[in-house]
Design an enzyme around this catalytic site. Sequence first.
Site, PDB file in Angstrom:
ATOM      1  N   GLY A  14       0.988  -1.104   0.183  1.00 35.16           N
ATOM      2  CA  GLY A  14       0.122   0.128  -0.410  1.00 35.16           C
ATOM      3  C   GLY A  14       0.639   1.278  -0.232  1.00 35.16           C
ATOM      4  O   GLY A  14       0.516   2.973   0.744  1.00 35.16           O
ATOM      5  N   SER A  15       2.069   1.220  -0.569  1.00 34.27           N
ATOM      6  CA  SER A  15       2.432   2.109  -0.885  1.00 34.27           C
ATOM      7  C   SER A  15       1.719   3.330  -1.646  1.00 34.27           C
ATOM      8  O   SER A  15       2.351   4.460  -1.112  1.00 34.27           O
ATOM      9  CB  SER A  15       4.241   2.059  -1.406  1.00 34.27           C
ATOM     10  OG  SER A  15       4.839   2.108  -2.972  1.00 34.27           O
ATOM     11  N   ASN A  16       1.346   3.405  -2.650  1.00 27.42           N
ATOM     12  CA  ASN A  16       0.424   3.893  -3.327  1.00 27.42           C
ATOM     13  C   ASN A  16      -0.561   4.821  -2.072  1.00 27.42           C
ATOM     14  O   ASN A  16      -0.252   5.836  -2.549  1.00 27.42           O
ATOM     15  CB  ASN A  16      -0.072   3.104  -4.210  1.00 27.42           C
ATOM     16  CG  ASN A  16       0.636   3.555  -5.441  1.00 27.42           C
ATOM     17  OD1 ASN A  16       1.412   3.952  -5.894  1.00 27.42           O
ATOM     18  ND2 ASN A  16       1.927   1.988  -5.570  1.00 27.42           N
ATOM     19  N   ASN A 107      -6.821   2.174 -11.434  1.00 23.16           N
ATOM     20  CA  ASN A 107      -6.161   1.715 -11.171  1.00 23.16           C
ATOM     21  C   ASN A 107      -5.038   1.838 -12.260  1.00 23.16           C
ATOM     22  O   ASN A 107      -4.610   3.027 -12.633  1.00 23.16           O
ATOM     23  CB  ASN A 107      -6.009  -0.216 -12.184  1.00 23.16           C
ATOM     24  CG  ASN A 107      -5.875  -0.871 -11.853  1.00 23.16           C
ATOM     25  OD1 ASN A 107      -4.788  -1.227 -10.641  1.00 23.16           O
ATOM     26  ND2 ASN A 107      -4.958  -1.612 -12.649  1.00 23.16           N
ATOM     27  N   HIS A 109      -0.487   0.623 -13.077  1.00 27.34           N
ATOM     28  CA  HIS A 109       0.113  -0.587 -13.489  1.00 27.34           C
ATOM     29  C   HIS A 109       0.933   0.026 -13.627  1.00 27.34           C
ATOM     30  O   HIS A 109       1.573   0.800 -14.682  1.00 27.34           O
ATOM     31  CB  HIS A 109      -0.988  -0.166 -14.991  1.00 27.34           C
ATOM     32  CG  HIS A 109      -0.046  -1.759 -15.311  1.00 27.34           C
ATOM     33  ND1 HIS A 109      -0.590  -3.089 -15.122  1.00 27.34           N
ATOM     34  CD2 HIS A 109       0.388  -1.916 -16.300  1.00 27.34           C
ATOM     35  CE1 HIS A 109      -0.028  -3.799 -15.554  1.00 27.34           C
ATOM     36  NE2 HIS A 109       1.155  -3.541 -16.642  1.00 27.34           N
ATOM     37  N   ASP A 150      -6.788  -4.237 -17.486  1.00 25.36           N
ATOM     38  CA  ASP A 150      -5.622  -2.658 -17.809  1.00 25.36           C
ATOM     39  C   ASP A 150      -6.521  -2.089 -19.475  1.00 25.36           C
ATOM     40  O   ASP A 150      -5.677  -1.755 -19.758  1.00 25.36           O
ATOM     41  CB  ASP A 150      -4.901  -3.294 -18.395  1.00 25.36           C
ATOM     42  CG  ASP A 150      -3.508  -4.052 -16.969  1.00 25.36           C
ATOM     43  OD1 ASP A 150      -4.788  -3.354 -15.694  1.00 25.36           O
ATOM     44  OD2 ASP A 150      -2.768  -4.784 -17.007  1.00 25.36           O
ATOM     45  N   GLU A 179       5.161   6.067  -9.977  1.00 28.42           N
ATOM     46  CA  GLU A 179       3.701   5.468  -9.359  1.00 28.42           C
ATOM     47  C   GLU A 179       3.227   6.592  -8.506  1.00 28.42           C
ATOM     48  O   GLU A 179       2.465   7.300  -8.278  1.00 28.42           O
ATOM     49  CB  GLU A 179       3.715   4.525  -9.195  1.00 28.42           C
ATOM     50  CG  GLU A 179       3.381   3.145 -10.248  1.00 28.42           C
ATOM     51  CD  GLU A 179       3.910   2.146  -9.680  1.00 28.42           C
ATOM     52  OE1 GLU A 179       2.665   1.395  -8.636  1.00 28.42           O
ATOM     53  OE2 GLU A 179       4.696   0.660 -10.239  1.00 28.42           O
TER      54      GLU A 179
HETATM   55  C1  GRF Z   1       2.136  -1.416  -7.847  1.00 28.64           C
HETATM   56  O1  GRF Z   1       3.399  -1.235  -8.434  1.00 28.64           O
HETATM   57  C2  GRF Z   1       1.143  -1.455  -8.166  1.00 28.64           C
HETATM   58  O2  GRF Z   1       1.506  -0.288 -10.140  1.00 28.64           O
HETATM   59  C3  GRF Z   1       0.642  -2.435  -8.930  1.00 28.64           C
HETATM   60  O3  GRF Z   1       0.765  -2.977  -7.160  1.00 28.64           O
HETATM   61  C4  GRF Z   1       1.992  -2.376  -6.635  1.00 28.64           C
HETATM   62  C5  GRF Z   1       1.143  -1.934  -6.185  1.00 28.64           C
HETATM   63  O4  GRF Z   1       2.473  -1.190  -4.508  1.00 28.64           O
HETATM   64  N1  GRF Z   1      -0.837  -2.321  -9.212  1.00 28.64           N
HETATM   65  P1  GRF Z   1       2.102  -0.646  -3.648  1.00 28.64           P
HETATM   66  O5  GRF Z   1       1.363  -1.835  -2.525  1.00 28.64           O
HETATM   67  O6  GRF Z   1       1.291   0.851  -3.755  1.00 28.64           O
HETATM   68  O7  GRF Z   1       3.260  -0.345  -2.810  1.00 28.64           O
END
Ligand code: GRF
Length: 207
Positions: A14-16, A107, A109, A150, A179
């Site tokens: 969940g770093s994003n 999403n 990717h 996708d 990202e």
């Molecule tokens: C990311 O590389 C995203 O593109 C893919 O899953 C990964 C999730 O990374 N869909 P995180 O859990 O947000 O670190």
Amino acid sequence: MSLKKIGVLVSGSGSNFQKLIDHIHDVYGEIVVVLSDKADAYGLIRGKNAGIDAVFLDPKEYPENETYNEKIIERLKGHGVELVVLAGYMRIMTPNFIKAYPNAIVNIHPALIPSFCGKGFYGMRVHQAVINYGVKVTGATVHFVNEVADGGPIIAQETVKVADDDTPESIQKKVLEIEHQLLPGAVKAICLDELEVNGRIVRKRLK
Ligand code: GRF
């Protein structure tokens, strides 16, 4: 204007999601719930730490992915979610889900769609495929989710160079860095109602 209500789905670190907490939450949108199909997803802890309702829903309790998704939709709707963000969510979106949130599921990717995407392209497999093919650039894509894996309208893309000595791990690291900027940027634009979608073309709305 009230803040758009956002629901986030995570399966892992969940770093994003963390970037959304840091840059979007309570500023451009309100993240009202984070849901996961994995009990040990660190994303759930990130949610809890931010005071966001964090819920594990066990897919094993549902006979099919479609019924599992019904449960998720129910939860999202119960929280009044208007925008769903898949931030490293590893399960397939079924038609009932897409119907419940048309052009309202986003999403991210870790490659430049339409390359290295679709069935089987997830996690480190994507970056390994990039190395094996010998492409000189890769990157990340944020897109709306439709019924094609996708394949939904592209909101934003950014590139990174593939160097001769890159490994899948080093590419993953470089891609993840972009990202972390791309996803909050796209979510912010949606929250501010700056985008219009025409077929598969997403453009900035003219003011
Ligand atoms: C990311 O590389 C995203 O593109 C893919 O899953 C990964 C999730 O990374 N869909 P995180 O859990 O947000 O670190």
